[in-house]
Write a protein that holds these residues in place. Structure first.
Motif, PDB file in Angstrom:
ATOM      1  N   GLY A 196      -1.113   6.508   3.446  1.00 39.81           N
ATOM      2  CA  GLY A 196      -2.038   7.362   2.228  1.00 39.81           C
ATOM      3  C   GLY A 196      -1.446   8.727   2.127  1.00 39.81           C
ATOM      4  O   GLY A 196      -2.262   9.418   1.609  1.00 39.81           O
ATOM      5  N   GLN A 235      -2.948  13.340  10.803  1.00 38.81           N
ATOM      6  CA  GLN A 235      -1.965  12.513   9.900  1.00 38.81           C
ATOM      7  C   GLN A 235      -0.565  12.226  10.760  1.00 38.81           C
ATOM      8  O   GLN A 235      -0.096  11.058  10.458  1.00 38.81           O
ATOM      9  N   CYS A 282       4.978   6.173   4.214  1.00 42.02           N
ATOM     10  CA  CYS A 282       4.227   7.151   3.452  1.00 42.02           C
ATOM     11  C   CYS A 282       2.965   6.400   2.487  1.00 42.02           C
ATOM     12  O   CYS A 282       1.986   6.960   2.743  1.00 42.02           O
ATOM     13  N   GLN A 283       3.304   5.616   2.126  1.00 46.58           N
ATOM     14  CA  GLN A 283       2.088   4.626   1.346  1.00 46.58           C
ATOM     15  C   GLN A 283       1.290   4.034   2.152  1.00 46.58           C
ATOM     16  O   GLN A 283      -0.077   3.978   1.940  1.00 46.58           O
ATOM     17  N   GLU A 284       1.651   3.497   3.424  1.00 50.37           N
ATOM     18  CA  GLU A 284       0.693   2.875   4.325  1.00 50.37           C
ATOM     19  C   GLU A 284      -0.182   3.822   4.880  1.00 50.37           C
ATOM     20  O   GLU A 284      -1.533   3.564   4.790  1.00 50.37           O
ATOM     21  N   GLU A 317       1.252  11.554   0.308  1.00 51.79           N
ATOM     22  CA  GLU A 317       2.025  11.410  -0.721  1.00 51.79           C
ATOM     23  C   GLU A 317       3.584  11.820  -0.065  1.00 51.79           C
ATOM     24  O   GLU A 317       3.671  12.573   0.894  1.00 51.79           O
TER      25      GLU A 317
END
Length: 126
Positions: free
Chosen positions: A37, A51, A33-35, A39
């Motif tokens: 971008g 996405q 999720c972080q990579e 939430e």
């Protein structure tokens, strides 16, 4: 239901939904999720095709999942059996591998209890 890495993921927050993919746990789901971008609380059903493609690309590039991971684990166990090491023998016999006790417990690995005939205790008469 969105599809990522060949798996239908449910309509839950993304950080939870990614865990339905074999080989991705809480830590890796958060990293993905972080990579990407995105939430972690975002619902899987609200993701766009771009996405989803981005998440699938990250998983393909950085993580061993589903069939390939299952195959690698099976090969590792087969190797242990072939070299006849202690862990391989435990796998072959269907017993716990990591040093757990087996006098009691271990029912998951050993299966249902098998009753042994002739194990009655002898009572002494006084």
């Amino acid at each position: 239901m969105p599809r990522v890495a060949g798996v239908d993921i449910p309509d839950k927050p993304l950080r939870i939904a990614l865990r339905y993919i074999y080989g991705i746990g809480p830590h890796h789901a958060a990293l993905i999720c972080q990579e990407a971008g995105i939430e972690g609380q975002t619902r899987a059903s609200t993701l766009t095709e771009d996405q989803l493609a981005q998440i699938a690309g990250i998983i393909e590039a950085n993580h061993l999942v589903e069939g390939a991971l299952r195959r690698q684990i099976a090969q590792n166990i087969t190797r242990l059996r072939d070299i006849r090491c202690y862990r391989g023998d435990r796998h072959r016999r269907g017993l716990p591998v990591h040093g757990q006790r087996t006098k009691t417990n271990a029912r998951t690995r050993k299966g249902r209890r098998k009753t042994v005939a002739g194990k009655k205790s002898v009572k002494t008469m006084k």
